[in-house]
Write a protein that holds these residues in place. Structure first.
Motif, PDB file in Angstrom:
ATOM      1  N   VAL A 449     -26.858  -3.206 -24.820  1.00 40.30           N
ATOM      2  CA  VAL A 449     -26.404  -3.528 -23.469  1.00 40.30           C
ATOM      3  C   VAL A 449     -27.577  -3.493 -22.494  1.00 40.30           C
ATOM      4  O   VAL A 449     -28.397  -2.572 -22.520  1.00 40.30           O
ATOM      5  N   CYS A 450     -27.643  -4.497 -21.629  1.00 39.19           N
ATOM      6  CA  CYS A 450     -28.619  -4.529 -20.547  1.00 39.19           C
ATOM      7  C   CYS A 450     -27.881  -4.599 -19.214  1.00 39.19           C
ATOM      8  O   CYS A 450     -26.836  -5.249 -19.115  1.00 39.19           O
ATOM      9  N   GLY A 451     -28.405  -3.947 -18.205  1.00 39.03           N
ATOM     10  CA  GLY A 451     -27.785  -3.978 -16.893  1.00 39.03           C
ATOM     11  C   GLY A 451     -28.630  -3.267 -15.863  1.00 39.03           C
ATOM     12  O   GLY A 451     -29.470  -2.410 -16.197  1.00 39.03           O
ATOM     13  N   ASP A 452     -28.422  -3.633 -14.602  1.00 42.63           N
ATOM     14  CA  ASP A 452     -29.055  -2.948 -13.466  1.00 42.63           C
ATOM     15  C   ASP A 452     -30.577  -2.966 -13.486  1.00 42.63           C
ATOM     16  O   ASP A 452     -31.214  -2.117 -12.864  1.00 42.63           O
ATOM     17  N   GLN A 453     -31.174  -3.898 -14.209  1.00 41.53           N
ATOM     18  CA  GLN A 453     -32.627  -4.019 -14.312  1.00 41.53           C
ATOM     19  C   GLN A 453     -33.297  -2.690 -14.643  1.00 41.53           C
ATOM     20  O   GLN A 453     -34.366  -2.341 -14.136  1.00 41.53           O
ATOM     21  N   THR A 454     -32.622  -1.928 -15.497  1.00 41.64           N
ATOM     22  CA  THR A 454     -33.176  -0.679 -16.017  1.00 41.64           C
ATOM     23  C   THR A 454     -33.293  -0.812 -17.534  1.00 41.64           C
ATOM     24  O   THR A 454     -32.993  -1.853 -18.101  1.00 41.64           O
ATOM     25  N   THR A 455     -33.728   0.233 -18.184  1.00 41.98           N
ATOM     26  CA  THR A 455     -33.920   0.198 -19.627  1.00 41.98           C
ATOM     27  C   THR A 455     -32.619  -0.144 -20.346  1.00 41.98           C
ATOM     28  O   THR A 455     -31.580   0.473 -20.099  1.00 41.98           O
ATOM     29  N   CYS A 456     -32.657  -1.135 -21.206  1.00 40.35           N
ATOM     30  CA  CYS A 456     -31.472  -1.507 -21.983  1.00 40.35           C
ATOM     31  C   CYS A 456     -31.139  -0.399 -22.967  1.00 40.35           C
ATOM     32  O   CYS A 456     -32.018   0.379 -23.379  1.00 40.35           O
ATOM     33  N   THR A 457     -29.876  -0.310 -23.346  1.00 33.27           N
ATOM     34  CA  THR A 457     -29.417   0.780 -24.206  1.00 33.27           C
ATOM     35  C   THR A 457     -28.855   0.253 -25.516  1.00 33.27           C
ATOM     36  O   THR A 457     -28.409  -0.894 -25.602  1.00 33.27           O
ATOM     37  N   ALA A 458     -28.865   1.118 -26.520  1.00 28.86           N
ATOM     38  CA  ALA A 458     -28.302   0.787 -27.829  1.00 28.86           C
ATOM     39  C   ALA A 458     -27.334   1.881 -28.250  1.00 28.86           C
ATOM     40  O   ALA A 458     -27.664   3.075 -28.183  1.00 28.86           O
ATOM     41  N   ASN A 459     -26.129   1.487 -28.656  1.00 24.18           N
ATOM     42  CA  ASN A 459     -25.128   2.408 -29.203  1.00 24.18           C
ATOM     43  C   ASN A 459     -24.631   3.449 -28.198  1.00 24.18           C
ATOM     44  O   ASN A 459     -24.168   4.519 -28.592  1.00 24.18           O
ATOM     45  N   LEU A 460     -24.713   3.136 -26.920  1.00 20.27           N
ATOM     46  CA  LEU A 460     -24.219   4.062 -25.895  1.00 20.27           C
ATOM     47  C   LEU A 460     -22.929   3.572 -25.250  1.00 20.27           C
ATOM     48  O   LEU A 460     -22.116   4.374 -24.806  1.00 20.27           O
ATOM     49  N   TYR A 461     -22.737   2.249 -25.176  1.00 15.14           N
ATOM     50  CA  TYR A 461     -21.548   1.689 -24.540  1.00 15.14           C
ATOM     51  C   TYR A 461     -20.618   1.048 -25.565  1.00 15.14           C
ATOM     52  O   TYR A 461     -21.060   0.523 -26.590  1.00 15.14           O
TER      53      TYR A 461
END
Length: 490
Positions: A449-461
């Motif tokens: 997941v990518c959002g809010d022009q911050t670091t994208c995440t994996a396996n959190l959402y």
């Protein structure tokens, strides 16, 4: 004096109530503490909705649309045909417009085809036009105040209204995305224990991409959604830079044109930290991941549910498949049911996330609405395992957090759930009320997941908010094949 009395009597005789409810039960029961009148000079934007003409005729037509033995089977209506058969008359729409402007309200949007008139005005003008008193109350379950009317609105017209959206802000629409750490905290778990197996996606940390879902659920290359228009319902805008970041990071190219469309004057941009576009971005990437060849993806942004749905049912070209990953609790569920019927008549499919709070409960209907409506496809969640990165489907089980159950709004059971073998003593479904969800797809905490022009995440959402746009994308593939075969949309 007698002339004045006659005028009052005529005005009372002409007063028409809306056909849906507006006063919150919490106000009626005194559960919401009255704080003060809403300032008379405060400006509000409302959406006035007119009723369908010939409701019985529309219901009959919808039954014929789904009956293979009927000459009307899958013969969907155009927007203008629907208006001619079931929409408000031109005279009624003009009368409503005149009534609004003569009461000091400014017309700012809406259309006869959309069956709505968007107006803006002061609280004082709104109170006068709809014969209500607007007040501020303490929310009984949330740490905030809300405004609402003290009685049902009435108008001096010769015909009734269907609904007036925006008279209260008791229920604030919420995105359905779920964060693994929040679930862990709520259940006293270690976040690492929420997902009990390693994921098999092709994204960072083996997380799933939208293209992984396409590989698992479709597995081919021919169908891409070519020629299809997909719509997304959003109560906030987005930052397309986040969408571009997602595709750039995973080494993919987006070719689908994206249109951000304001349905009621709402801002279509959403820039962090003032606005969170995580839900909106994942909706877009999941839909495109499933249908990478869409002719267009339109993000319908608004603050009023009826305004958004009116735009979705009148846009040119129409979105034939729609995803919704938001939940809210309307004052009256029937207020927007009319638009879902209109979509059914026009060959549009609306997929709504079923929520992520396990069993639906009457006290928490925001998780069930609008997925509870009988004219939408309720989308639940599963736990998916594939055979490898970008690989085929391997196994799938129900996701423990998926929302579902028996209709908390007491929606009558639809015909397809009355087929023998669907509701059994084993699954404990209702034989009286609607059961949900209708379909499901992966919703576990296994996504990139990518959002809010911050670091994208994996396996959190995770959440059914991933599954709803995924299904909307999948239906675009189905409709592409239907078009190739010379058939109508599903």
């Amino acid at each position: 004096c007698s002339a004045t009395l006659l005028f009052v009597m005529e005005a009372q005789a002409q007063a028409q109530s809306a056909l849906t409810h507006h006063v919150r039960q919490e106000v009626i029961r005194g559960q919401a503490q009255f704080l003060s009148p809403l300032p008379a000079t405060q400006s509000l934007r409302l959406d006035i909705v007119l009723p369908v003409r010939d409701q019985a005729g529309l219901d009959r037509f919808l039954r014929e649309l789904a009956d293979p033995s009927s000459p009307s089977y899958r013969h969907f209506l155009t927007v203008s045909e629907f208006t001619a058969l079931f929409g408000p008359s031109e005279a009624d729409y003009d009368a409503l417009t005149h009534y609004a402007t003569s009461n000091g309200l400014r017309v700012v949007g809406g259309s006869r085809d959309g069956m709505d008139l968007q107006i803006e005005g002061t609280v004082a003008a709104i109170e006068m036009a709809f014969n209500v008193r607007m007040s501020v109350y303490q929310h009984p379950t949330e740490n905030r105040t809300f405004y609402a009317p003290d009685r049902e609105p009435t108008v001096g017209l010769s015909f009734p209204l269907w609904h007036v959206s925006g008279l209260d802000n008791y229920s604030i629409p919420q995105p359905m995305l779920a964060r693994r750490s929040d679930y862990a905290k709520a259940h006293g778990m270690d976040p690492k224990a929420v997902v009990s197996h390693a994921t098999t996606g092709s994204g960072p940390s083996a997380s799933f991409l939208g293209s992984d879902m396409r590989a698992a659920y479709y597995g081919g290359t021919e169908l891409t959604g070519k020629g299809q228009i997909l719509g997304l319902l959003e109560f906030a805008g987005t930052d397309l830079a986040d969408v571009d970041t997602y595709f750039t990071n995973v080494g993919q190219t987006r070719t689908v044109p994206i249109t951000l469309l304001s349905t009621d004057g709402s801002i279509t941009s959403c820039v962090y930290p003032g606005c969170d576009d995580t839900e909106q971005t994942l909706d877009i990437t999941q839909a495109i991941g499933m249908a990478p060849g869409l002719a267009s993806l339109v993000v319908y942004v608004g603050s009023t549910d009826t305004a958004i749905l009116a735009a979705m049912t009148t846009d040119n070209p129409l979105p034939t498949t729609i995803g919704c990953s938001w939940g809210w609790t309307p004052a009256d569920p029937a207020a927007i049911d009319m638009y879902f019927k209109k979509m059914a008549a026009q060959g549009q499919n609306f997929f709504a996330a079923s929520g992520d709070a396990s069993t639906w409960k009457a006290s928490g209907k925001a998780e069930a609405w609008p997925a509870d409506d009988a004219y939408v496809v309720s989308v639940g969640g599963t736990d998916l395992i594939t055979k490898g990165a970008g690989g085929a489907w391997q196994s799938e089980t129900a996701w423990v957090y998926s929302g579902g159950g028996i209709s908390p709004d007491n929606i009558a059971i639809p015909s397809w759930q009355q087929i023998p073998g669907v509701i059994t003593s084993a699954n404990k479904g209702s034989t009286t009320y609607r059961n949900g969800p209708d379909v499901s797809a992966n919703a576990n905490f296994t996504f990139y997941v990518c959002g809010d022009q911050t670091t994208c995440t994996a396996n959190l959402y995770g959440g059914t908010s991933f599954a709803a746009p995924m299904w909307a994308g999948y239906m675009a593939l189905v409709n592409q094949q239907a078009a190739a075969d010379g058939n109508a949309t599903v």
